[in-house]
Motif scaffolding. Sequence first.
Motif, short mmCIF file in Angstrom:
data_model
loop_
_atom_site.label_atom_id
_atom_site.label_comp_id
_atom_site.label_asym_id
_atom_site.label_seq_id
_atom_site.Cartn_x
_atom_site.Cartn_y
_atom_site.Cartn_z
N ARG A 9 0.84 -1.20 0.00
CA ARG A 9 0.00 0.00 0.00
C ARG A 9 0.88 1.26 0.00
O ARG A 9 0.60 2.23 -0.70
N TRP A 10 1.95 1.25 0.81
CA TRP A 10 2.85 2.39 0.88
C TRP A 10 3.48 2.66 -0.48
O TRP A 10 3.58 3.80 -0.91
N LYS A 27 1.07 4.28 -2.92
CA LYS A 27 0.78 5.67 -2.55
C LYS A 27 1.98 6.58 -2.78
O LYS A 27 1.80 7.73 -3.18
N ASN A 28 3.19 6.12 -2.55
CA ASN A 28 4.35 7.00 -2.50
C ASN A 28 5.27 7.00 -3.71
O ASN A 28 6.04 7.95 -3.89
#
Length: 180
Positions: A34-35, A38-39
């Motif tokens: 997920r990180w 998103k990043n």
Amino acid sequence: MTADDQSSVGAAVTLGLFAAWALHDTEEVLTAPRWIRKNVPELRERWPGVPERVWRGMEGVDEREFTAAVGVMAGIVGAGAVAGWASGGRSATYQAMLNGFGAHGLLHIGQAVAVRGYTPGVATSPLLVVPFALWARGRLKKAGVLRPGRARDVVAGVAWAAVATAVSHGVAHRLVRPRS
């Protein structure tokens, strides 16, 4: 394996490597995919010099593949921890894994500093990974079984971690996305 081999250091030092790794990688499994989604777009803009294939590779790993890679790594780390236990902490493989684990924690901390925020694995690195590696090395030294610390040992530990990570992800990719 003799009783003397196992008594050099306790199971907490040797098999504890697997336990510490499992707690640390649980954080990564829960946060990394997920990180990354998103990043990565922001990181791509911040560091345009990073080759595009790196970003594509990061984006291409989904939750199933990442979890499978962690499962493969569990076998590798588990085998190293058992080798450490069976040898009373003397195993070169175990000690290289322990060094690689500690360096891995420092890498997570460095990543968080570089991005100026949370990165997967950074919560457990200063609280568990680095302290465990230092504690275990201290116990190995006290027992007289710690191999002399040389720069090449740090390099070997980091190389072990890098190769194990590449193998884990390669196997996971084949398991999750088999060729037809």
